[in-house]
Design a protein around this motif. Structure first.
Motif, PDB file in Angstrom:
ATOM      1  N   ALA A 100      10.473   2.924 -90.369  1.00  0.00           N
ATOM      2  CA  ALA A 100      11.052   1.972 -89.418  1.00  0.00           C
ATOM      3  C   ALA A 100      10.151   0.766 -89.227  1.00  0.00           C
ATOM      4  O   ALA A 100      10.414  -0.084 -88.382  1.00  0.00           O
ATOM      5  N   CYS A 101       9.069   0.686 -90.012  1.00  0.00           N
ATOM      6  CA  CYS A 101       8.170  -0.469 -89.888  1.00  0.00           C
ATOM      7  C   CYS A 101       8.058  -1.214 -91.217  1.00  0.00           C
ATOM      8  O   CYS A 101       7.292  -2.158 -91.348  1.00  0.00           O
ATOM      9  N   GLY A 102       8.793  -0.751 -92.226  1.00  0.00           N
ATOM     10  CA  GLY A 102       8.832  -1.478 -93.496  1.00  0.00           C
ATOM     11  C   GLY A 102       7.646  -1.251 -94.415  1.00  0.00           C
ATOM     12  O   GLY A 102       7.451  -1.998 -95.376  1.00  0.00           O
ATOM     13  N   HIS A 103       6.863  -0.195 -94.162  1.00  0.00           N
ATOM     14  CA  HIS A 103       5.711   0.051 -95.041  1.00  0.00           C
ATOM     15  C   HIS A 103       6.166   0.463 -96.446  1.00  0.00           C
ATOM     16  O   HIS A 103       5.403   0.322 -97.399  1.00  0.00           O
ATOM     17  N   ASP A 104       7.427   0.956 -96.551  1.00  0.00           N
ATOM     18  CA  ASP A 104       8.006   1.212 -97.878  1.00  0.00           C
ATOM     19  C   ASP A 104       8.081  -0.098 -98.671  1.00  0.00           C
ATOM     20  O   ASP A 104       7.771  -0.130 -99.866  1.00  0.00           O
ATOM     21  N   ALA A 134      -1.576   6.081 -92.778  1.00  0.00           N
ATOM     22  CA  ALA A 134      -1.765   6.226 -91.322  1.00  0.00           C
ATOM     23  C   ALA A 134      -2.047   4.934 -90.569  1.00  0.00           C
ATOM     24  O   ALA A 134      -2.942   4.884 -89.737  1.00  0.00           O
ATOM     25  N   GLU A 135      -1.258   3.886 -90.843  1.00  0.00           N
ATOM     26  CA  GLU A 135      -1.443   2.662 -90.042  1.00  0.00           C
ATOM     27  C   GLU A 135      -0.984   2.878 -88.615  1.00  0.00           C
ATOM     28  O   GLU A 135      -1.580   2.362 -87.677  1.00  0.00           O
ATOM     29  N   GLU A 136       0.112   3.632 -88.446  1.00  0.00           N
ATOM     30  CA  GLU A 136       0.691   3.822 -87.111  1.00  0.00           C
ATOM     31  C   GLU A 136      -0.177   4.780 -86.289  1.00  0.00           C
ATOM     32  O   GLU A 136      -0.322   5.948 -86.656  1.00  0.00           O
ATOM     33  N   ASN A 137      -0.755   4.293 -85.220  1.00  0.00           N
ATOM     34  CA  ASN A 137      -1.512   5.080 -84.233  1.00  0.00           C
ATOM     35  C   ASN A 137      -2.853   5.639 -84.709  1.00  0.00           C
ATOM     36  O   ASN A 137      -3.815   5.665 -83.956  1.00  0.00           O
ATOM     37  N   LEU A 359      11.152  -4.110 -85.657  1.00  0.00           N
ATOM     38  CA  LEU A 359      10.300  -3.034 -86.141  1.00  0.00           C
ATOM     39  C   LEU A 359      10.373  -1.849 -85.173  1.00  0.00           C
ATOM     40  O   LEU A 359      10.435  -2.036 -83.956  1.00  0.00           O
ATOM     41  N   HIS A 360      10.355  -0.648 -85.709  1.00  0.00           N
ATOM     42  CA  HIS A 360      10.364   0.622 -84.980  1.00  0.00           C
ATOM     43  C   HIS A 360      11.737   0.962 -84.390  1.00  0.00           C
ATOM     44  O   HIS A 360      11.879   1.945 -83.679  1.00  0.00           O
ATOM     45  N   ASN A 361      12.745   0.134 -84.663  1.00  0.00           N
ATOM     46  CA  ASN A 361      14.105   0.426 -84.204  1.00  0.00           C
ATOM     47  C   ASN A 361      14.750   1.424 -85.182  1.00  0.00           C
ATOM     48  O   ASN A 361      14.572   1.296 -86.386  1.00  0.00           O
TER      49      ASN A 361
END
Ligand SMILES: [Zn+2]
Ligand SMILES: [Zn+2]
Length: 394
Positions: A100-104, A134-137, A359-361
């Motif tokens: 949900a953040c487009g890291h793909d 692990a970018e998120e958190n 992002l994150h939606n």
């Protein structure tokens, strides 16, 4: 010139990679399939593959010519704990996890650039392609740095890119200095004394104290921080009680604090501790706070921003390059790499409202139309920065 024709020819293949990654999202430090996917692609392009940094991290190394200069390009690989609401064919196959953040898309664009650069090698020096977990958190960027990223793969500068809903598709944005906020988390425990709801005077009401604390925290930014500086304190969780007629012993609050400047970050933390102590004294309860500094702010260096702008201008034209932008109170662990090396973090437009969810939606999706633009930016940045004929010293 828009994008690089050879990269346009890779568009369909990149789209297939991106959708495959989207369908198989993996969260922090568990990016095993994604890491295998990246490593296999890199080695099939003839790029040297190094694995194991930050557990699932991958670094691809590509050399051309005899130049001794080196730069790093970084993409993040992880997904989020989000239930995907999309119904298209490439929706998440891992229920409860979602890109949900487009890291793909970030991973795909860097792979596309690696493939093109490995084929053409129209540069002089070394490029390290840094695929970070692990970018998120969880700060996979910090772990890569602690695991010796820049000792094992020395670079003079490091560059990052994130897609950005709200910016028109295919435009690029960057600015020198602070671009994204620091990110801290806090947990506050308020311990009172439980009582009958009809006889509150026999106890110490932790819920009333917690409510006062949430209100008092709001005065830190509005009254304690200069109006021309930015900071935010958000209480995002308030847990207490089990039933109608009992005042609970304890309340737990959790949330996040952010600031654009390190001195404001310190001011906010200090003020929060004072407010906790004050509420404890006023209500006769105990208040303890655990405050954890997670990510520093993203601070771009002027020389590398100029290099990024030169590459953007060649790919999309000066009229689509945005430099007059506002920082955001979002955060990024690429900041740990920028603390070690000069560099520039840029935003790539994913489309305006109506074209792209935020992002994150749970309805978000990376815009495949911008894949060739991001990949062309990476390639152009390498070819310009490590141009043949450039002096060997920066
Ligand atoms: Zn994110
Ligand atoms: Zn992200």
């Amino acid at each position: 010139m828009p994008t690089i024709p050879r990269i346009d020819a890779l568009h369909a293949e990149m789209t297939a990679w991106r959708r495959d990654l989207h369908a198989h999202p993996e969260t922090a430090f568990e990016e095993a399939r994604t890491s295998d996917f990246v490593a296999e692609k890199l080695s099939s392009f003839g790029v040297e593959v190094h694995r194991g940094l930050a557990k699932t991290g991958v670094v691809g190394t590509l050399r051309a010519g005899s130049g001794r200069r080196a730069i790093g390009l970084r993409a993040d690989m992880d997904a989020l704990h989000v239930h995907e609401a999309n119904t298209f064919a490439h929706r998440s196959r891992n229920e409860g996890r979602m890109h949900a953040c487009g890291h793909d898309g970030h991973t795909t664009m860097l792979l596309g650039a690696a493939r093109h650069l490995a084929e053409t090698r129209a540069f002089d020096g070394t490029v390290h392609f840094i695929f970070q977990p692990a970018e998120e958190n969880e700060g996979g960027g910090r772990v890569m740095v602690e695991d010796g990223l820049f000792e094992k793969f020395p670079v003079e500068a490091v560059f990052g890119m994130h897609n950005w809903p709200g910016i028109p598709a295919g435009q690029l944005a960057v600015m020198p200095g602070i671009m994204m906020a620091s990110f801290d988390i806090f947990e506050i425990k308020i311990t009172g004394r439980g009582a009958h709801a009809g006889m509150p005077h026999h106890g110490v009401d932790a819920i009333v104290a917690g409510s006062a604390l949430v209100q008092a925290l709001q005065a830190i930014v509005s009254r304690g921080v200069s109006p021309v500086d930015a900071a935010v304190v958000s209480v995002t969780q308030f847990h207490a009680g089990d039933t109608w007629n009992v005042l609970p012993d304890e309340v737990t609050l959790r949330g996040s604090a952010r600031a654009l400047k390190p001195e404001v970050q310190a001011l906010v933390e200090g003020a929060m501790r004072r407010v906790c102590d004050g509420v404890a004294a006023a209500h006769g309860c105990q208040v303890t706070m655990r405050y954890e500094r997670r990510y520093p702010p993203i601070i771009n260096t002027p020389k590398e921003v100029a290099m990024a702008i030169a590459a953007m201008t060649q790919v999309i034209g000066a009229d689509k390059v945005l430099t007059d932008i506002q920082p955001t109170m979002g955060a990024e662990d690429f900041a740990f790499m920028l603390r070690e090396r000069p560099g520039a973090y840029v935003w790539l437009g994913n489309g305006v409202a109506g074209e792209s969810r935020m992002l994150h939606n749970p309805g978000y999706d990376f815009n495949d139309e911008i894949l060739p633009i991001g990949a062309s930016y990476w390639v152009t940045l390498v070819e310009q920065t490590l141009s043949k004929g450039a002096l060997d010293s920066p």
